[in-house]
Design a protein around this motif. Structure first.
Motif, mmCIF file in Angstrom:
data_model
loop_
_atom_site.group_PDB
_atom_site.id
_atom_site.type_symbol
_atom_site.label_atom_id
_atom_site.label_comp_id
_atom_site.label_asym_id
_atom_site.label_seq_id
_atom_site.Cartn_x
_atom_site.Cartn_y
_atom_site.Cartn_z
ATOM 1 N N TYR A 130 11.615 -6.094 78.860
ATOM 2 C CA TYR A 130 11.679 -5.915 77.695
ATOM 3 C C TYR A 130 10.130 -6.594 77.290
ATOM 4 C CZ TYR A 130 12.267 -4.809 72.506
ATOM 5 O OH TYR A 130 12.280 -4.034 71.224
ATOM 6 N N ARG B 32 9.166 -1.749 74.325
ATOM 7 C CA ARG B 32 9.856 -1.492 73.114
ATOM 8 C C ARG B 32 9.221 -0.389 72.224
ATOM 9 N NH1 ARG B 32 7.451 -2.901 68.121
ATOM 10 N NH2 ARG B 32 8.734 -3.242 66.659
ATOM 11 N N GLY C 81 21.795 -7.682 66.035
ATOM 12 C CA GLY C 81 20.616 -8.556 66.170
ATOM 13 C C GLY C 81 20.936 -9.691 65.277
ATOM 14 N N VAL D 138 18.727 0.413 76.137
ATOM 15 C CA VAL D 138 18.192 -1.323 75.831
ATOM 16 C C VAL D 138 19.527 -2.066 76.275
ATOM 17 C CG1 VAL D 138 16.918 -3.037 74.953
ATOM 18 C CG2 VAL D 138 16.364 -0.822 74.375
ATOM 19 N N THR E 112 20.446 -5.854 75.490
ATOM 20 C CA THR E 112 19.848 -7.104 74.705
ATOM 21 C C THR E 112 20.902 -8.303 75.319
ATOM 22 O OG1 THR E 112 20.948 -6.190 72.800
ATOM 23 C CG2 THR E 112 18.639 -5.790 73.080
ATOM 24 N N SER E 113 21.850 -8.443 74.119
ATOM 25 C CA SER E 113 22.705 -9.616 74.226
ATOM 26 C C SER E 113 23.801 -9.191 75.327
ATOM 27 C CB SER E 113 23.606 -9.878 72.916
ATOM 28 O OG SER E 113 24.404 -8.792 72.556
ATOM 29 N N SER F 120 15.517 -0.683 79.629
ATOM 30 C CA SER F 120 14.560 -2.091 79.236
ATOM 31 C C SER F 120 15.583 -2.933 79.225
ATOM 32 C CB SER F 120 13.835 -1.896 78.016
ATOM 33 O OG SER F 120 13.088 -3.198 77.964
ATOM 34 N N ARG F 121 15.618 -4.293 79.719
ATOM 35 C CA ARG F 121 16.350 -5.581 79.496
ATOM 36 C C ARG F 121 15.535 -6.356 78.758
ATOM 37 N NH1 ARG F 121 19.354 -8.226 84.758
ATOM 38 N NH2 ARG F 121 20.563 -9.971 83.599
ATOM 39 N N VAL F 122 16.374 -7.061 78.051
ATOM 40 C CA VAL F 122 15.905 -8.098 77.077
ATOM 41 C C VAL F 122 16.058 -9.620 77.818
ATOM 42 C CG1 VAL F 122 15.718 -9.479 75.046
ATOM 43 C CG2 VAL F 122 15.670 -6.869 74.950
ATOM 44 N N ASP G 157 14.517 -13.455 77.606
ATOM 45 C CA ASP G 157 13.604 -14.284 76.924
ATOM 46 C C ASP G 157 12.287 -14.747 77.736
ATOM 47 O OD1 ASP G 157 15.026 -13.898 74.516
ATOM 48 O OD2 ASP G 157 16.149 -15.815 74.707
#
Length: 237
Positions: free
Chosen positions: A76, A81, A164, A200, A202-203, A228-230, A232
């Protein structure tokens, strides 16, 4: 003729490009492709100074995942995005082939019969948006020979709020009972190798609920595939 009427533009930044559906060099450079070495369990990239192949990342050691790997086309960034927002909310469904090609580059080839199942949308969200972006990606992956699309293998039985900002327990509560197996597809899911597709990751709460339902239905393996992979540590400031 099309290029004359609608000059090719980068879908991420709007700059001029050589052909329809392509990215400009600046945006291509901003995409981060997951690399090796990576976590054996979830394919989280370790980076140049990280552990060698065969190691397991700290998150997987702390909470072993139920899935059988993650194939992410990109990590990400600002450009990924923008592409996701244009695809999901901007109705730029023509981006599906390009996004799916990036996923396919990271997805292992199927040894035998494999099912491709998109993360489902609740019917209210589907009516509002007009399409399931995960299903469009799954269709492209199927066309590229990565499996047989089973678009309704999973169903969303209730709407869920945006996850989120929610903690782990709150996410689990919101998703409790929200994703179930389609009874009409229960037989084909049993003992199947499955690719679970989303735009995507995310968590991972939604995909975890999907994996749980598929494994309960008897799926032999479930790999998560996303554009896409989030992570941090991979987000650029």
């Amino acid at each position: 003729m099309l290029n004359f009427v609608y000059p090719p533009r980068c879908p991420a930044c709007g700059g001029g490009v050589g052909e329809q559906g392509g990215l400009c060099m600046t945006c291509w450079d901003d995409l981060v492709i997951p690399s090796e070495p990576c976590c054996t369990s979830c394919q989280r990239p370790f980076g140049e100074n990280g552990p060698t192949d065969g190691a397991i990342c700290a998150p997987c050691l702390a909470d072993p995942p139920k899935h059988d790997g993650i194939a992410a086309g990109t990590l990400y960034t600002d450009t990924s995005r923008k592409l996701v927002l244009a695809f999901k909310h901007g109705r730029r469904i023509a981006l599906a082939p390009m996004l799916a090609k990036l996923i396919a580059a990271r997805l292992p080839r199927a040894d035998g019969l494999r099912l491709i199942i998109p993360v489902p949308l609740h019917r209210g969200r589907l009516w509002q948006r007009g399409y399931n972006q995960a299903a469009l990606l799954g269709r492209e992956l199927s066309r590229m020979g990565h499996g047989t699309l089973c678009v309704d293998g999973l169903i969303r039985t209730k709407p869920t709020p945006s996850l989120g900002g929610l903690g782990r327990k709150a996410r689990a509560k919101a998703l409790s009972g929200a994703v179930k197996i389609n009874p009409k597809r229960a037989r084909v899911l049993n003992d199947a190798d499955i690719v679970l597709v989303d735009d995507v990751l995310t968590s991972g709460a939604t995909s975890a609920a999907c994996v749980k339902a598929l494994k309960a239905a008897g799926a032999k393996s479930v790999m998560i595939a996303c554009f896409s992979r989030v992570l941090d540590e991979a987000i650029r400031s």
